[in-house]
Write a protein that holds these residues in place. Structure first.
Motif, PDB file in Angstrom:
ATOM      1  N   TYR A  22      45.732  52.598  50.806  1.00 57.93           N
ATOM      2  CA  TYR A  22      45.187  51.870  49.654  1.00 57.93           C
ATOM      3  C   TYR A  22      46.290  51.172  48.861  1.00 57.93           C
ATOM      4  N   ARG A  23      47.466  51.766  48.780  1.00 56.12           N
ATOM      5  CA  ARG A  23      48.562  51.129  48.063  1.00 56.12           C
ATOM      6  C   ARG A  23      48.981  49.835  48.766  1.00 56.12           C
ATOM      7  N   ASN A  24      48.957  49.852  50.077  1.00 56.81           N
ATOM      8  CA  ASN A  24      49.393  48.677  50.828  1.00 56.81           C
ATOM      9  C   ASN A  24      48.301  47.614  50.976  1.00 56.81           C
ATOM     10  N   ASN A  25      47.024  48.015  50.983  1.00 56.24           N
ATOM     11  CA  ASN A  25      45.959  47.079  51.326  1.00 56.24           C
ATOM     12  C   ASN A  25      45.026  46.722  50.181  1.00 56.24           C
ATOM     13  N   THR A  26      45.158  47.321  49.017  1.00 56.88           N
ATOM     14  CA  THR A  26      44.233  47.028  47.923  1.00 56.88           C
ATOM     15  C   THR A  26      44.391  45.596  47.440  1.00 56.88           C
ATOM     16  N   TYR A  27      45.584  45.152  47.189  1.00 56.63           N
ATOM     17  CA  TYR A  27      45.795  43.797  46.657  1.00 56.63           C
ATOM     18  C   TYR A  27      45.309  42.717  47.622  1.00 56.63           C
ATOM     19  N   PRO A  28      45.646  42.767  48.914  1.00 57.75           N
ATOM     20  CA  PRO A  28      45.142  41.714  49.813  1.00 57.75           C
ATOM     21  C   PRO A  28      43.616  41.718  49.934  1.00 57.75           C
ATOM     22  N   VAL A  29      43.014  42.906  49.977  1.00 56.24           N
ATOM     23  CA  VAL A  29      41.552  42.968  50.086  1.00 56.24           C
ATOM     24  C   VAL A  29      40.915  42.423  48.810  1.00 56.24           C
ATOM     25  N   LEU A  30      41.443  42.810  47.659  1.00 56.27           N
ATOM     26  CA  LEU A  30      40.916  42.319  46.388  1.00 56.27           C
ATOM     27  C   LEU A  30      41.085  40.801  46.287  1.00 56.27           C
ATOM     28  N   LYS A  31      42.229  40.302  46.697  1.00 53.42           N
ATOM     29  CA  LYS A  31      42.485  38.864  46.655  1.00 53.42           C
ATOM     30  C   LYS A  31      41.498  38.123  47.556  1.00 53.42           C
ATOM     31  N   SER A  32      41.271  38.629  48.747  1.00 52.07           N
ATOM     32  CA  SER A  32      40.332  37.995  49.670  1.00 52.07           C
ATOM     33  C   SER A  32      38.913  38.026  49.106  1.00 52.07           C
ATOM     34  N   PHE A  33      38.528  39.156  48.522  1.00 52.96           N
ATOM     35  CA  PHE A  33      37.197  39.276  47.940  1.00 52.96           C
ATOM     36  C   PHE A  33      37.008  38.287  46.793  1.00 52.96           C
ATOM     37  N   LEU A  34      37.978  38.193  45.903  1.00 51.46           N
ATOM     38  CA  LEU A  34      37.853  37.275  44.771  1.00 51.46           C
ATOM     39  C   LEU A  34      37.854  35.820  45.240  1.00 51.46           C
ATOM     40  N   LEU A  35      38.636  35.507  46.256  1.00 49.30           N
ATOM     41  CA  LEU A  35      38.644  34.156  46.790  1.00 49.30           C
ATOM     42  C   LEU A  35      37.292  33.812  47.412  1.00 49.30           C
ATOM     43  N   ALA A  36      36.715  34.759  48.144  1.00 44.76           N
ATOM     44  CA  ALA A  36      35.393  34.534  48.740  1.00 44.76           C
ATOM     45  C   ALA A  36      34.335  34.375  47.654  1.00 44.76           C
ATOM     46  N   LEU A  37      34.414  35.184  46.605  1.00 51.79           N
ATOM     47  CA  LEU A  37      33.463  35.090  45.499  1.00 51.79           C
ATOM     48  C   LEU A  37      33.581  33.739  44.799  1.00 51.79           C
ATOM     49  N   PHE A  38      34.800  33.287  44.555  1.00 49.45           N
ATOM     50  CA  PHE A  38      35.013  31.995  43.918  1.00 49.45           C
ATOM     51  C   PHE A  38      34.466  30.868  44.797  1.00 49.45           C
ATOM     52  N   THR A  39      34.713  30.939  46.101  1.00 45.98           N
ATOM     53  CA  THR A  39      34.230  29.915  47.017  1.00 45.98           C
ATOM     54  C   THR A  39      32.705  29.878  47.031  1.00 45.98           C
ATOM     55  N   TYR A  40      32.086  31.049  47.041  1.00 45.80           N
ATOM     56  CA  TYR A  40      30.623  31.117  47.023  1.00 45.80           C
ATOM     57  C   TYR A  40      30.072  30.509  45.736  1.00 45.80           C
ATOM     58  N   GLN A  41      30.659  30.859  44.593  1.00 44.76           N
ATOM     59  CA  GLN A  41      30.182  30.333  43.319  1.00 44.76           C
ATOM     60  C   GLN A  41      30.354  28.819  43.257  1.00 44.76           C
ATOM     61  N   LEU A  42      31.452  28.310  43.772  1.00 45.34           N
ATOM     62  CA  LEU A  42      31.686  26.869  43.780  1.00 45.34           C
ATOM     63  C   LEU A  42      30.650  26.162  44.659  1.00 45.34           C
ATOM     64  N   ALA A  43      30.398  26.703  45.841  1.00 46.56           N
ATOM     65  CA  ALA A  43      29.402  26.108  46.736  1.00 46.56           C
ATOM     66  C   ALA A  43      28.011  26.166  46.104  1.00 46.56           C
ATOM     67  N   TYR A  44      27.693  27.279  45.436  1.00 42.62           N
ATOM     68  CA  TYR A  44      26.388  27.420  44.791  1.00 42.62           C
ATOM     69  C   TYR A  44      26.242  26.410  43.663  1.00 42.62           C
ATOM     70  N   TYR A  45      27.295  26.204  42.862  1.00 36.81           N
ATOM     71  CA  TYR A  45      27.240  25.247  41.757  1.00 36.81           C
ATOM     72  C   TYR A  45      27.044  23.826  42.291  1.00 36.81           C
ATOM     73  N   VAL A  46      27.756  23.468  43.345  1.00 38.71           N
ATOM     74  CA  VAL A  46      27.612  22.130  43.928  1.00 38.71           C
ATOM     75  C   VAL A  46      26.194  21.944  44.474  1.00 38.71           C
ATOM     76  N   TRP A  47      25.681  22.965  45.167  1.00 35.33           N
ATOM     77  CA  TRP A  47      24.316  22.894  45.709  1.00 35.33           C
ATOM     78  C   TRP A  47      23.305  22.743  44.583  1.00 35.33           C
ATOM     79  N   LEU A  48      23.467  23.496  43.503  1.00 33.59           N
ATOM     80  CA  LEU A  48      22.549  23.422  42.376  1.00 33.59           C
ATOM     81  C   LEU A  48      22.596  22.037  41.735  1.00 33.59           C
TER      82      LEU A  48
END
Length: 146
Positions: free
Chosen positions: A62-88
């Protein structure tokens, strides 16, 4: 025996090389024994300090992999929200254009209906004015009965 010259000169070296080649995956020297914890003299009241443990595998993971997993999750969430806003936004623009088309169609229909009513009204006015000229006796009639 068909061995190279080195092996004929030194049989001990040849034996060591054969062993190391034959068992290359096995360790040649055994691991050193673990040191025993220091013993306390009898009658002492101090407890020995606990042996130091290395970091656990789970904690290290968890010490080694928490930051990359969190970063990937937040990037995916941001991308989804951006795509949803454009679609809306595109949906809103499409609905506006459809409503504008409907409104323009209804306005044209109202204009045609008003023009038709004006033509009908002018035809009725012409009939009324003609009918008055044709029958002058109807203008003389007054009252409840003829």
């Amino acid at each position: 025996m068909n061995a190279p010259r080195l092996f004929r000169a030194s049989p001990r070296i040849a034996q060591r090389l054969r062993v190391s080649r034959r068992y290359s995956t096995r360790p040649t020297d055994p691991a050193p024994p673990h040191p025993h914890p220091p013993t306390q003299p009898p009658g002492s009241t101090q407890t020995p300090p606990p042996p130091k443990k290395g970091p656990s595998r789970v904690g290290t993971f968890y010490r080694n992999n928490t930051y990359p997993v969190l970063k990937s999750f937040l990037l995916a969430l941001f991308t989804y929200q951006l795509a949803y806003y454009v679609w809306l936004k595109l949906e809103v623009v499409e609905e506006k254009s459809e409503q504008q088309g409907t409104i323009q169609g209804l306005e044209e229909e109202v204009k045609r209906a008003v023009a038709q009513q004006k033509r009908n009204a002018s035809d009725v006015v012409e009939k009324v004015t003609r009918s008055g000229d044709v029958n002058p006796e109807e203008k003389k009639r007054k009252g409840w009965l003829w």
